[in-house]
Design a protein around this motif. Structure first.
Motif, short mmCIF file in Angstrom:
data_model
loop_
_atom_site.label_atom_id
_atom_site.label_comp_id
_atom_site.label_asym_id
_atom_site.label_seq_id
_atom_site.Cartn_x
_atom_site.Cartn_y
_atom_site.Cartn_z
N ALA A 50 -2.74 14.97 9.08
CA ALA A 50 -3.56 14.00 9.81
C ALA A 50 -3.38 14.15 11.31
O ALA A 50 -4.36 14.12 12.07
CB ALA A 50 -3.21 12.58 9.36
N LEU A 51 -2.14 14.32 11.76
CA LEU A 51 -1.89 14.48 13.20
C LEU A 51 -2.55 15.75 13.73
O LEU A 51 -3.10 15.75 14.83
CB LEU A 51 -0.38 14.49 13.48
N GLY A 52 -2.50 16.83 12.96
CA GLY A 52 -3.17 18.07 13.37
C GLY A 52 -4.67 17.89 13.44
O GLY A 52 -5.33 18.33 14.39
N LEU A 53 -5.23 17.22 12.44
CA LEU A 53 -6.66 16.97 12.41
C LEU A 53 -7.09 16.11 13.59
O LEU A 53 -8.09 16.40 14.26
CB LEU A 53 -7.04 16.29 11.09
N LEU A 54 -6.33 15.07 13.89
CA LEU A 54 -6.64 14.19 15.03
C LEU A 54 -6.55 14.94 16.35
O LEU A 54 -7.36 14.72 17.26
CB LEU A 54 -5.69 12.99 15.04
N ALA A 55 -5.58 15.84 16.47
CA ALA A 55 -5.43 16.62 17.70
C ALA A 55 -6.60 17.58 17.90
O ALA A 55 -7.03 17.82 19.02
CB ALA A 55 -4.11 17.39 17.68
N ARG A 56 -7.11 18.15 16.81
CA ARG A 56 -8.22 19.11 16.90
C ARG A 56 -9.59 18.45 16.96
O ARG A 56 -10.57 19.08 17.33
CB ARG A 56 -8.18 20.06 15.69
N ALA A 57 -9.67 17.19 16.58
CA ALA A 57 -10.96 16.49 16.52
C ALA A 57 -11.54 16.33 17.93
O ALA A 57 -10.80 16.10 18.89
CB ALA A 57 -10.77 15.13 15.88
N PRO A 58 -12.86 16.40 18.05
CA PRO A 58 -13.47 16.10 19.34
C PRO A 58 -13.19 14.65 19.73
O PRO A 58 -13.33 13.73 18.91
CB PRO A 58 -14.97 16.31 19.09
N ALA A 59 -12.77 14.44 20.97
CA ALA A 59 -12.40 13.10 21.43
C ALA A 59 -13.54 12.11 21.27
O ALA A 59 -13.34 10.96 20.86
CB ALA A 59 -11.94 13.16 22.88
N ALA A 60 -14.76 12.54 21.58
CA ALA A 60 -15.91 11.63 21.48
C ALA A 60 -16.15 11.20 20.04
O ALA A 60 -16.50 10.04 19.77
CB ALA A 60 -17.16 12.31 22.05
N ARG A 61 -15.95 12.11 19.09
CA ARG A 61 -16.15 11.78 17.68
C ARG A 61 -15.09 10.79 17.21
O ARG A 61 -15.40 9.84 16.47
CB ARG A 61 -16.13 13.05 16.83
N LEU A 62 -13.85 10.98 17.63
CA LEU A 62 -12.79 10.04 17.26
C LEU A 62 -13.09 8.66 17.85
O LEU A 62 -12.89 7.65 17.19
CB LEU A 62 -11.43 10.56 17.74
N ALA A 63 -13.61 8.62 19.06
CA ALA A 63 -13.98 7.34 19.68
C ALA A 63 -15.11 6.66 18.91
O ALA A 63 -15.12 5.43 18.80
CB ALA A 63 -14.37 7.56 21.14
N VAL A 120 -4.24 5.85 15.01
CA VAL A 120 -4.57 6.26 13.65
C VAL A 120 -3.30 6.66 12.90
O VAL A 120 -3.14 6.35 11.72
CB VAL A 120 -5.61 7.40 13.65
N ASP A 121 -2.36 7.32 13.58
CA ASP A 121 -1.09 7.69 12.95
C ASP A 121 -0.36 6.44 12.47
O ASP A 121 0.08 6.38 11.32
CB ASP A 121 -0.23 8.47 13.95
N ALA A 122 -0.26 5.44 13.30
CA ALA A 122 0.43 4.20 12.91
C ALA A 122 -0.32 3.47 11.81
O ALA A 122 0.28 2.98 10.85
CB ALA A 122 0.60 3.30 14.13
N MET A 123 -1.64 3.40 11.91
CA MET A 123 -2.45 2.73 10.90
C MET A 123 -2.30 3.42 9.54
O MET A 123 -2.24 2.76 8.51
CB MET A 123 -3.92 2.71 11.32
N GLY A 124 -2.20 4.74 9.55
CA GLY A 124 -2.04 5.49 8.31
C GLY A 124 -0.69 5.25 7.66
O GLY A 124 -0.58 5.28 6.44
N GLN A 125 0.31 5.00 8.47
CA GLN A 125 1.63 4.70 7.90
C GLN A 125 1.62 3.32 7.25
O GLN A 125 2.29 3.10 6.25
CB GLN A 125 2.69 4.77 8.99
N PRO A 183 0.82 -1.21 0.00
CA PRO A 183 0.00 0.00 0.00
C PRO A 183 0.85 1.26 0.00
O PRO A 183 1.99 1.26 0.44
CB PRO A 183 -0.82 -0.12 1.28
N GLU A 184 0.27 2.31 -0.53
CA GLU A 184 0.92 3.61 -0.52
C GLU A 184 1.08 4.07 0.93
O GLU A 184 0.27 3.74 1.79
CB GLU A 184 0.03 4.59 -1.28
N THR A 185 2.13 4.84 1.23
CA THR A 185 2.35 5.30 2.61
C THR A 185 2.03 6.79 2.70
O THR A 185 1.94 7.49 1.71
CB THR A 185 3.81 5.07 3.04
N PHE A 186 1.85 7.24 3.95
CA PHE A 186 1.63 8.66 4.23
C PHE A 186 2.86 9.44 3.79
O PHE A 186 3.98 9.07 4.10
CB PHE A 186 1.51 8.89 5.74
N SER A 187 2.66 10.56 3.11
CA SER A 187 3.78 11.48 2.90
C SER A 187 3.94 12.27 4.20
O SER A 187 3.05 12.25 5.05
CB SER A 187 3.48 12.43 1.74
N GLN A 188 5.06 12.96 4.34
CA GLN A 188 5.27 13.76 5.56
C GLN A 188 4.17 14.81 5.71
O GLN A 188 3.68 15.05 6.80
CB GLN A 188 6.64 14.42 5.53
#
Length: 146
Positions: free
Chosen positions: A13-26, A97-102, A2-7
């Protein structure tokens, strides 16, 4: 393979995950994939820096509470999660999610796509609310100014 995440993709993605509401990510990642905890979620502070007017000299604005976590998936991919606040589960899910995306970016698309769309809608709503309060100024020409 599979293709990998570019930097850039990973940073966004990390910024989006940090800003996302915790309940929505869950909601989007209810079942945690098998993983090894490298750094258990821990709470600390980081110094936030600012600039007067956005262009002046940098200064220390103050500290912000953050939670961080690091994990390794059984495939060997290492993921890191940093979130503002004290939510350990949020930091752990962000790291997963970061690891899964890689390993496979397509695997995290069902998580990142709705988060990105919801953030875009939130930002548009805030911009519309701000625009509704905009005041237009104009200058009247006085007789002696002609």
């Amino acid at each position: 393979m599979p293709e990998t995440f570019s930097q850039t993709d990973r940073r966004e993605a990390l910024g989006l995950l940090a800003r996302a509401p915790a309940a929505r990510l869950a909601e989007l990642l209810p079942e945690l994939p098998a993983h090894e905890v490298l750094r258990a979620p821990e709470i600390g502070t980081v110094m936030v820096r600012g600039r007067a007017g956005g262009t002046g000299s940098a200064f220390n604005l103050g500290e912000v509470t953050v939670t961080r976590a690091s994990i390794r998936l059984h495939g060997g991919e290492v993921g890191h999660g940093y979130v503002q606040g004290r939510d350990k589960a949020h930091a752990l899910r962000a790291a997963l999610v970061d690891a899964m995306g890689q390993a496979d970016p397509a695997r995290v698309a069902p998580i990142l796509t709705p988060l990105r769309e919801e953030e875009d809608r939130r930002r548009a709503r805030i911009a519309a609310e701000a625009a509704a309060t905009r005041v237009e100024f104009f200058t009247l020409v006085r007789g002696e100014d002609e």
